[in-house]
Scaffold this active site. Structure first.
Site: not given
Length: 467
Positions: A161, A204
């Site tokens: 992430h 991301c």
């Protein structure tokens, strides 16, 4: 005349044997430069999955798959450093104990993977120390580092992430900031301990890690799963189309779109013939419906062939050809937003739970959703206090022009995040998406000293969350 014919007969005989035998003689007849382009130096690799928990199965599956590619390519374990929490293969939720797969029909990629840094040893300090080859800075682990020299090639793959300017780590509250990573790469370059370095990054807003920061003159080439202001995507998820969904016993996504694309491309092609530029194009075309794969740094390095970093490919692929429009990989038709993949897991876990476990699973799902709401509302309230309820959201999400770094003062950003978390609880893997808001506050001249009071007002009704 006989003297002229004899060499010709020998050549014809060798070619005939090569055609019949179909292998060894092809290697013998190939020019030495084609047999191994990397005639000087050692190949090194650092692989890191920065998450934990079965809902993040895909990150460790990605890393294990990458290891298998490098191992088949001939890299030695002593030159491959693996970071992963190692809580997936033998997790009670794993329907195939001791096994990890990275594709719906894939074989085990966990077998043989080195356990260099696991559990709490997967952290920022150890990762940067390994890159620098600094054993004195390590805590825990096997002590393996990238002990490279000026002629060596280094491949780094990071999957996790992330958020604007930041990458996750398994330890709650710990993150790797873009400036610290890039400063480490510059320091490695100044030490003269590599010839070229390639960095593949899945997260991301992963483009923000290098945007406006990575110099073009330190022999580092990087590609990212997304640009500086969009999500990356999970794939092979429950509910996907036939051929893309995992086996029915799995409730979690098996891989990440960018990651499985570059690895399946590597599995399918002759790495001696395929350049990084061609792989970049293939991966970009495969992921274009979801995110924009980017490249940064020394773009001249993308002309190098993959085998310089990943080793020689499977001999079965030595006859494979790669062209500008060639992509023999299946085009994927479904993907899940990286930040929603955990929700998908907890939802399926709740749906499939037995009567005795359904309440626990429901509570788990609601806690995840509640944490998201607390973080979102806290940031929204701070924006309203500073810039008004109408202008606040627009200001906090504003994206700087292409080529600019996320923030001018990285110490301000870090202090802002710490101050917010002290009052409102940890951002967590979901809340990292709000680092752009803190960066924009810093860029607007809002100092970190103002954050404790702002966060206290915004999150007065909240208690710190350890999720």
């Amino acid at each position: 005349m006989a003297r002229l014919c004899f060499p010709l007969l020998v050549v014809q005989l060798l070619l005939l044997i090569a055609g019949v035998a179909g292998g060894p003689w092809q290697e013998f007849l190939r020019p030495q430069s084609d047999v191994d382009n990397d005639v000087v130096g050692t190949r090194w690799a650092v692989l890191i999955a920065g998450s934990k928990g079965f809902e993040n199965y895909r990150h460790q599956a990605d890393v294990c798959h990458a290891y298998q590619i490098l191992k088949k390519g001939g890299l030695k374990d002593e030159n491959i450093v693996v970071f992963m929490y190692d809580d997936i293969a033998n997790n009670s939720a794993n329907p195939r104990p001791g096994v990890i797969i990275n594709h719906p029909n894939g074989s085990d990629v966990y077998a043989g993977v080195p356990k260099d840094y696991t559990g709490e040893d997967v952290n920022v300090k150890n990762f940067l120390a390994v890159l620098l080859g600094d054993k004195s800075a390590l805590t825990g682990g096997t002590g393996k580092v990238v002990n490279s020299s000026q002629d060596d090639h280094i491949f780094v793959y990071y999957t996790d992430h992330g958020g604007p300017g930041v990458l996750g780590m398994p330890t709650l509250g710990e993150s790797l900031y873009a400036n610290d990573l890039v400063e480490t790469l510059v320091k490695k370059h100044l030490a003269g301990t590599y010839k070229s370095l390639v960095f593949y990054l899945e997260a991301c807003e992963s483009g923000s890690i290098f945007e406006g920061l990575l110099p073009a003159n330190i022999s580092v080439y990087a590609t990212t799963a997304s640009n500086a202001n969009e999500s990356s995507w999970a794939t092979y998820c429950p509910g996907g189309r036939e051929g893309e969904a995992p086996p029915p016993e799995f409730m979690t996504c098996l891989g990440d779109l960018y990651s499985v694309s570059w690895m399946e491309d590597s599995d399918a092609h002759n790495l001696r013939n395929e350049s990084f530029e061609l792989q970049y194009d293939n991966v970009k075309n495969r992921t274009l419906s979801w995110s924009h794969v980017m490249q940064y740094g020394d773009l001249g390095l993308n002309a190098q062939t993959l085998d310089l970093f990943m080793g020689s490919s499977d001999p079965a692929n030595h006859s494979a050809t790669v062209g500008g429009t060639d992509n023999s990989l299946m085009q994927l038709s479904s993907a899940v937003h990286q930040r929603d993949a955990d929700l998908l897991y907890f939802w399926h876990k709740y749906r499939r739970s037995s009567d005795g476990m359904s309440e626990e699973a429901r509570k788990e799902l609601l806690e995840v959703m509640a944490h998201r709401s607390r973080v979102d509302k806290g940031i929204e309230r701070i924006g309203g206090i500073l810039f008004g309820t109408e202008a606040g959201p627009q200001f906090l999400t504003a994206v700087r022009p292409t080529g600019w770094p996320l923030v001018d003062d990285w110490d301000c950003l870090k202090s802002m995040v710490r101050a917010f978390e002290e009052q409102c609880g940890l951002l967590g893997q979901y809340g990292m998406k709000h680092t752009r808001a803190f960066a924009n506050m810093c860029n607007a001249g809002v100092g970190p000293k103002a954050m404790p009071n702002l966060a206290s007002k915004a999150c007065a009704a909240s208690t710190p969350s350890a999720f």
